[in-house]
Motif scaffolding. Structure first.
Motif, PDB file in Angstrom:
ATOM      1  N   THR A  92      -7.154   1.196   3.477  1.00 43.15           N
ATOM      2  CA  THR A  92      -6.481   0.282   2.550  1.00 43.15           C
ATOM      3  C   THR A  92      -7.464  -0.260   1.515  1.00 43.15           C
TER       4      THR A  92
ATOM      5  N   THR B  92      -5.739  -7.761   5.060  1.00 38.79           N
ATOM      6  CA  THR B  92      -5.063  -6.594   5.608  1.00 38.79           C
ATOM      7  C   THR B  92      -5.743  -6.066   6.878  1.00 38.79           C
TER       8      THR B  92
ATOM      9  N   TYR C 109       0.811  -1.215   0.000  1.00 38.98           N
ATOM     10  CA  TYR C 109       0.000   0.000   0.000  1.00 38.98           C
ATOM     11  C   TYR C 109       0.851   1.274   0.000  1.00 38.98           C
TER      12      TYR C 109
END
Length: 284
Positions: A78, A55, A35
């Motif tokens: 994210t 995540t 990311y």
């Protein structure tokens, strides 16, 4: 299949990568760097058959206001970035599996079991975290299958890694009274369930990944103590948990009796349906 796992370097992701590779899949596992601004995530997502999204910061730590913010943003921000990266793909992944957690559900007891038919989230932080996490997951294209994990039990990580040291020293005992319900899954059954989803491409929606048999914290603790041949006697009161974990103590005091109705109705068989056999397999 070509599979990419985001959040793939942690406890569950590492196990899942090895498990799927053993089934001859081509698996790439990425951690937090996926990311970052310098990383070309879109290029990694191109031409993948399956994207698995795990995540998120661990809930098994001490919480304060800053960490609660990190828990939320490591899941929602994210996902929002991932949405943009997927939209930029020429050939995006054909399917997506996204992790969530059974903290989504309101607290309940072992006598009042819930399954996927219950759609209202709990009103506390864990419920609202799950709600926002899943809402941002469902903005991804293609729409993901949502996997709500129970407490994942396995070697070298997760809840057991933190529980075993005091138990091995003979200091295991009831946690906050021990009557709260505990919904768990052996990590091998979790990986087998993911493989099952891969094979059953028609499956969609939300699936609980928990064993068939939630137990009270006391029953779980006694089974763990027996598996490692230690006593179960020293109570850990709730006020001590709050001193140790702040608001994060609710992870241990939250009562959650959740069962995997949709998984069973789809034809899945658990290898470890009982907590005693699951723990014996892990700790021996």
């Amino acid at each position: 299949m070509k599979i990419i796992i985001l959040g793939g370097t942690g406890f569950v992701g590492s196990y899942l990568k090895a498990y799927l590779e053993a089934q001859s899949h081509d698996v790439v596992a990425l951690g937090r760097k996926a990311y970052s601004k310098e990383f070309d995530l879109t290029a990694k997502l191109e031409n993948q058959d399956l994207l698995i999204v795990l995540t998120g910061e661990s809930i098994g730590k001490r919480w304060g206001a800053a960490y609660k913010k990190a828990l939320l943003e490591s899941r929602t921000l994210t996902n929002k970035l991932l949405k943009l990266k997927l939209q930029a793909c020429q050939n995006p992944p054909k399917r997506i599996f996204s992790a969530s957690a059974i903290g989504f559900y309101p607290e309940n007891t072992c006598e009042n079991i819930l399954d996927e038919s219950h759609t209202e989230p709990g009103k506390g932080f864990l419920g609202q975290l799950g709600k926002q996490w899943e809402e941002t997951s469902l903005e991804l294209t293609p729409k993901p299958l949502i996997m709500r994990f129970g407490v994942v039990l396995g070697k070298n990580g997760g809840a057991l890694q933190k529980m075993l040291p005091p138990f091995k020293m003979g200091l295991g005992g009831p946690v906050a009274g021990g009557q709260q319900c505990f919904s768990w899954i052996h990590i091998e059954d979790l990986a087998r369930a993911v493989s099952f989803f891969i094979e059953k491409s028609e499956l969609k929606g939300v699936f609980n990944l928990t064993s068939l048999n939630p137990v009270t914290s006391n029953v779980f603790g006694k089974a763990l103590a027996k598996a490692i041949h230690r006593p179960f006697w020293l109570p850990l009161p709730e006020f001590q948990l709050k001193l140790m974990f702040g608001e994060g103590a609710q992870v241990l005091t939250h009562s959650s009796a959740i069962v995997p109705t949709k998984l069973i109705e789809s034809g899945f068989d658990f290898k470890y349906p009982e907590v005693a056999t699951a723990l014996k397999n892990i700790v021996e």
